[in-house]
Design a protein around this motif. Structure first.
Motif, mmCIF file in Angstrom:
data_model
loop_
_atom_site.group_PDB
_atom_site.id
_atom_site.type_symbol
_atom_site.label_atom_id
_atom_site.label_comp_id
_atom_site.label_asym_id
_atom_site.label_seq_id
_atom_site.Cartn_x
_atom_site.Cartn_y
_atom_site.Cartn_z
ATOM 1 N N LEU A 1 39.744 24.465 37.546
ATOM 2 C CA LEU A 1 39.109 25.027 36.354
ATOM 3 C C LEU A 1 39.048 26.555 36.422
ATOM 4 O O LEU A 1 39.209 27.234 35.406
ATOM 5 C CB LEU A 1 37.706 24.448 36.183
ATOM 6 N N ILE A 2 38.814 27.091 37.599
ATOM 7 C CA ILE A 2 38.879 28.547 37.748
ATOM 8 C C ILE A 2 40.287 29.037 37.415
ATOM 9 O O ILE A 2 40.469 30.051 36.736
ATOM 10 C CB ILE A 2 38.480 28.963 39.178
ATOM 11 N N GLY A 3 41.287 28.281 37.867
ATOM 12 C CA GLY A 3 42.665 28.630 37.547
ATOM 13 C C GLY A 3 42.954 28.561 36.060
ATOM 14 O O GLY A 3 43.686 29.404 35.522
ATOM 15 N N VAL A 4 42.378 27.579 35.382
ATOM 16 C CA VAL A 4 42.560 27.478 33.933
ATOM 17 C C VAL A 4 41.988 28.710 33.240
ATOM 18 O O VAL A 4 42.612 29.288 32.336
ATOM 19 C CB VAL A 4 41.890 26.199 33.394
ATOM 20 N N ILE B 1 34.397 32.083 35.167
ATOM 21 C CA ILE B 1 34.690 32.744 36.444
ATOM 22 C C ILE B 1 36.157 33.160 36.500
ATOM 23 O O ILE B 1 36.495 34.303 36.812
ATOM 24 C CB ILE B 1 34.377 31.797 37.622
ATOM 25 N N GLY B 2 37.052 32.206 36.193
ATOM 26 C CA GLY B 2 38.477 32.510 36.245
ATOM 27 C C GLY B 2 38.879 33.580 35.256
ATOM 28 O O GLY B 2 39.667 34.478 35.578
ATOM 29 N N GLU C 1 30.484 42.112 36.617
ATOM 30 C CA GLU C 1 30.993 40.753 36.724
ATOM 31 C C GLU C 1 32.213 40.662 37.629
ATOM 32 O O GLU C 1 32.507 39.605 38.195
ATOM 33 C CB GLU C 1 31.331 40.182 35.345
ATOM 34 N N GLY C 2 32.927 41.774 37.800
ATOM 35 C CA GLY C 2 34.075 41.775 38.704
ATOM 36 C C GLY C 2 33.654 41.512 40.134
ATOM 37 O O GLY C 2 34.232 40.658 40.827
ATOM 38 N N LEU C 3 32.657 42.246 40.619
ATOM 39 C CA LEU C 3 32.130 42.030 41.957
ATOM 40 C C LEU C 3 31.654 40.593 42.125
ATOM 41 O O LEU C 3 31.957 39.929 43.116
ATOM 42 C CB LEU C 3 30.973 43.003 42.221
ATOM 43 N N ALA C 4 30.901 40.109 41.133
ATOM 44 C CA ALA C 4 30.367 38.754 41.215
ATOM 45 C C ALA C 4 31.479 37.719 41.245
ATOM 46 O O ALA C 4 31.423 36.740 41.995
ATOM 47 C CB ALA C 4 29.427 38.492 40.032
ATOM 48 N N ALA C 5 32.512 37.915 40.435
ATOM 49 C CA ALA C 5 33.610 36.958 40.389
ATOM 50 C C ALA C 5 34.377 36.924 41.703
ATOM 51 O O ALA C 5 34.773 35.855 42.180
ATOM 52 C CB ALA C 5 34.546 37.291 39.230
ATOM 53 N N ILE C 6 34.609 38.101 42.294
ATOM 54 C CA ILE C 6 35.301 38.151 43.585
ATOM 55 C C ILE C 6 34.481 37.435 44.651
ATOM 56 O O ILE C 6 35.005 36.622 45.424
ATOM 57 C CB ILE C 6 35.563 39.606 44.002
ATOM 58 N N ALA C 7 33.172 37.723 44.696
ATOM 59 C CA ALA C 7 32.308 37.076 45.675
ATOM 60 C C ALA C 7 32.252 35.569 45.449
ATOM 61 O O ALA C 7 32.290 34.782 46.403
ATOM 62 C CB ALA C 7 30.906 37.678 45.616
#
Length: 310
Positions: A14-17, A209-210, A284-290
């Motif tokens: 789902l993250i990939g989607v 997230i993705g 949100e970039g930092l959060a998504a990477i983490a």
């Protein structure tokens, strides 16, 4: 092992989607923000209300579990926030770091794992996790966010309470508890309605997230993201184990299954809405990477924890 893979594969898929639909231009980044707002304002409140209102209050209140989970989470969030402050991290990123280290994915990953591992107590564990997270840990994290925006003293507290009361997900838990405690009959059609809305939260949150990963500038965020991952996957479960052992040592009974469940709950990667909350401060970039790093690494750490605890 195949059962665990059956749980983790859909998460990564789902993250990939989410990444794919934004990368290919099917969705715009602004569309992802709309989906995030839907999850926070509609789907998650319905999920919380359904989970709590459909259970007896006695199934939610296991003193030893609540104490261990609350103390483990509280000590982690304070330790994480203090660590990020003394290492020179900015206020907004301190708040994001503390939330990432402390708010587990109890619903979308924790509950399926509990159903697989401890099916007899899976639903009470979910309800207790939601109780602690929504009434203690998450408000404290939001207080850090409010402080980063300049709120302080009485005015900051008033603004925090006002903001919390404007969030439907925050009101859903007490509403569910009232229905449970007073045994208020709820029409089956309404419960089906809230169940359907709640079921939409998991997939959309992971897609968000993705989608936020597309076009991110990863340079300069990786070290902080790594610290958040370590805090979430290692520090919180270790502190929760410590407090669970102390609870038993002072004479508050806790079954081996409950002790294992509380440690597993703390060992989950951060919740699916982590990136959504970080949108408010523009990180949100930092959060998504983490979050992506923690979700990927948890494939290893959760398997180790399951082998050890079961």
């Amino acid at each position: 092992m195949l059962d665990i893979l059956g749980i983790t594969f859909p998460i990564f898929a789902l993250i990939g989607v989410g990444y794919f639909v934004v990368w290919k231009g099917i969705f715009k980044p602004s569309d992802i923000r709309v989906l995030g707002n839907y999850v926070v304002s509609i789907a998650l409140p319905a999920l919380i209300f359904t989970a709590v209102s459909s259970r007896q209050i006695g199934e939610v209140l296991h003193t030893s579990y609540l104490a261990a989970y609350a103390l483990g989470g509280l000590s982690t969030v304070l330790l994480a926030y203090g660590w990020f402050r003394i290492t020179g991290t900015g206020p907004n990123r301190c708040a994001i770091g503390a939330m990432g280290c402390t708010c587990p994915n109890s619903v979308y990953l924790g509950y399926p794992i509990m159903l697989l591992t401890f099916p007899a107590i899976a639903e009470p564990v979910l309800a207790m996790n939601l109780l602690v997270e929504n009434l203690l840990i998450l408000p404290l994290c939001l207080l850090f966010f409010e402080s980063a925006r300049g709120g302080s003293g009485g005015r900051g507290i008033v603004r925090l309470i006002t903001n919390l009361l404007r969030r439907p997900y925050f009101l859903a838990l007490p509403a569910g508890l009232i229905v449970s405690v007073l045994n208020i009959p709820v029409p089956a059609s309404f419960m089906q309605f809230t169940s359907m809305l709640g079921a939409s939260a998991a997939a959309l949150a992971l897609i968000v997230i993705g989608g936020t990963l597309v076009g991110l500038q990863l340079v300069g965020e990786r070290l902080l993201a790594l610290q958040i991952v370590i805090g979430k996957l290692l520090v919180q479960p270790a502190l929760t184990l410590l407090f669970a052992s102390l609870v038993v040592a002072v004479g508050i009974p806790m079954t081996p299954e409950m002790k294992a469940a509380v440690i597993l709950s703390a060992a989950m990667p951060m919740f699916g809405l982590y990136t959504v909350f970080a949108q408010e401060s523009g990180h949100e970039g930092l959060a998504a990477i983490a979050q992506l790093g923690a979700t990927a690494a948890s494939f290893v750490t959760l398997n180790i924890a399951l082998v050890w605890l079961t």
